[in-house]
Design a protein around this motif. Structure first.
Motif, PDB file in Angstrom:
ATOM      1  N   HIS A   1      -1.436  13.175  -0.147  1.00  0.00           N
ATOM      2  CA  HIS A   1      -2.774  13.257   0.582  1.00  0.00           C
ATOM      3  C   HIS A   1      -2.466  13.024   2.070  1.00  0.00           C
ATOM      4  O   HIS A   1      -3.243  12.341   2.837  1.00  0.00           O
ATOM      5  N   GLU A   2      -1.119  13.521   2.640  1.00  0.00           N
ATOM      6  CA  GLU A   2      -0.579  13.581   4.077  1.00  0.00           C
ATOM      7  C   GLU A   2      -1.499  14.587   4.717  1.00  0.00           C
ATOM      8  O   GLU A   2      -1.839  15.563   4.336  1.00  0.00           O
ATOM      9  N   ASP A   3      -2.110  13.846   5.926  1.00  0.00           N
ATOM     10  CA  ASP A   3      -2.896  14.764   6.927  1.00  0.00           C
ATOM     11  C   ASP A   3      -1.693  15.937   7.692  1.00  0.00           C
ATOM     12  O   ASP A   3      -1.251  15.122   8.561  1.00  0.00           O
TER      13      ASP A   3
ATOM     14  N   GLY B   1       0.715  -1.142   0.046  1.00  0.00           N
ATOM     15  CA  GLY B   1       0.084  -0.058   0.011  1.00  0.00           C
ATOM     16  C   GLY B   1       0.878   1.190   0.009  1.00  0.00           C
ATOM     17  O   GLY B   1       2.130   1.253   0.358  1.00  0.00           O
ATOM     18  N   ARG B   2       0.275   2.443  -0.525  1.00  0.00           N
ATOM     19  CA  ARG B   2       0.944   3.507  -0.301  1.00  0.00           C
ATOM     20  C   ARG B   2       1.008   4.104   0.797  1.00  0.00           C
ATOM     21  O   ARG B   2       0.098   4.085   1.687  1.00  0.00           O
ATOM     22  N   SER B   3       2.173   4.870   1.188  1.00  0.00           N
ATOM     23  CA  SER B   3       2.487   5.366   2.274  1.00  0.00           C
ATOM     24  C   SER B   3       1.885   6.804   2.384  1.00  0.00           C
ATOM     25  O   SER B   3       2.138   7.468   1.439  1.00  0.00           O
ATOM     26  N   LYS B   4       1.307   7.304   3.560  1.00  0.00           N
ATOM     27  CA  LYS B   4       0.732   8.457   3.743  1.00  0.00           C
ATOM     28  C   LYS B   4       1.860   9.357   4.176  1.00  0.00           C
ATOM     29  O   LYS B   4       1.402  10.793   3.823  1.00  0.00           O
ATOM     30  N   ILE B   5       2.913   9.291   4.514  1.00  0.00           N
ATOM     31  CA  ILE B   5       4.019  10.063   4.941  1.00  0.00           C
ATOM     32  C   ILE B   5       4.715  10.631   3.792  1.00  0.00           C
ATOM     33  O   ILE B   5       5.370   9.982   2.904  1.00  0.00           O
TER      34      ILE B   5
ATOM     35  N   LYS C   1      -2.303  17.198  11.690  1.00  0.00           N
ATOM     36  CA  LYS C   1      -1.757  16.617  13.158  1.00  0.00           C
ATOM     37  C   LYS C   1      -0.697  17.388  13.564  1.00  0.00           C
ATOM     38  O   LYS C   1       0.119  16.876  14.488  1.00  0.00           O
TER      39      LYS C   1
ATOM     40  N   SER D   1       3.248  11.787   1.226  1.00  0.00           N
ATOM     41  CA  SER D   1       2.588  11.725  -0.039  1.00  0.00           C
ATOM     42  C   SER D   1       1.844  13.063  -0.216  1.00  0.00           C
ATOM     43  O   SER D   1       1.767  13.940   0.554  1.00  0.00           O
TER      44      SER D   1
END
Length: 245
Positions: free
Chosen positions: A175-177, A167-171, A180, A173
């Motif tokens: 689409h990183e949130d 899976g694609r990592s969110k860190i 936070k 990327s």
């Protein structure tokens, strides 16, 4: 076909002449080979590296555990031992020894003696079957399964290279949130007195009242001088009555 034509030759089913190991329970493949690491229970077929242990501190190098200046020597101890003064101790009065109470004839119950005094018929008990002689549940032909020839876990077949999709990592990327991330209000402000000169501090206390008489005193409005004339007339009339009597 008759029943005699089922068996071939002179062989007929019969009870085994001796115990057969397959008919009884066995521990199965629960025995494991000894390990090749560590000092204890090392595999004797493997090479063992030298092992060293840290011993405890020697007793003569330990600190002195003397009682110190608080040690109190009793007053009756001299340099040659006790001073020899007789000492007496008080104990409670010993209890009188109790005499043995010999049982009388009525204390015995010969009718309860049972097999120790009377003849009895032989008795047998039925117990459960022992677990050691229980027949094993031997697996049938349908319990075995040939190894699979698909996937990477093949036993006797060559498997093709396998690749897995992650899976694609969110860190980092797109689409990183980022909500936070802590803002400036999250950090606690350090007191300036920690890294600068601390100024003098003063405290304010309540007002202290001077000591004195706190009882309530009558003011000018509490007096009635116009009533003094009636009081003088009443006192003089009272003295006249006393003198007449």
């Amino acid at each position: 076909m008759s029943g005699t034509d089922v068996w071939v030759g002179s062989w007929r089913p019969h009870k085994p002449r001796g115990p057969i190991a397959a008919l009884y329970s066995s521990p199965g493949p629960k025995y494991a080979l000894p390990g090749a690491t560590g000092l204890n229970y090392h595999d004797p077929r493997k090479l063992k590296a030298p092992a060293f242990s840290f011993g405890t501190r020697h007793r003569q190098f330990s600190s002195d555990c003397s009682p110190g200046p608080g040690y109190l020597v009793p007053s009756n101890i001299t340099r040659i031992g006790r001073d020899g003064t007789p000492a007496y101790s008080l104990y409670s009065r010993p209890k009188d020894p109790q005499l043995f109470q010999t049982p009388g004839p009525g204390r015995y119950s010969p009718e309860r003696s049972g097999k120790s005094a009377y003849y009895s018929a032989p008795a047998y008990s039925l117990s459960a079957r022992s677990k050691g002689f229980r027949n094993d549940q031997t697996p049938g032909p349908a319990a075995y399964m040939l190894p699979s020839v698909l996937g990477p876990a093949t036993v006797n077949k060559t498997s093709a290279p396998n690749f897995s999709l992650r899976g694609r990592s969110k860190i980092g990327s797109f689409h990183e949130d980022l909500q936070k991330t802590p803002g400036p209000g999250t950090y606690r402000v350090v007191d300036p007195c920690t890294y600068k000169h601390k100024p003098p501090h003063y405290s304010m206390t309540g007002r202290n009242s001077m000591p004195g008489d706190t009882t309530r005193k009558p003011g000018p409005g509490a007096h009635h001088p116009e009533q003094a004339r009636h009081l003088i007339i009443t006192i003089s009339h009272f003295y006249n009555c006393v003198l007449i009597q």
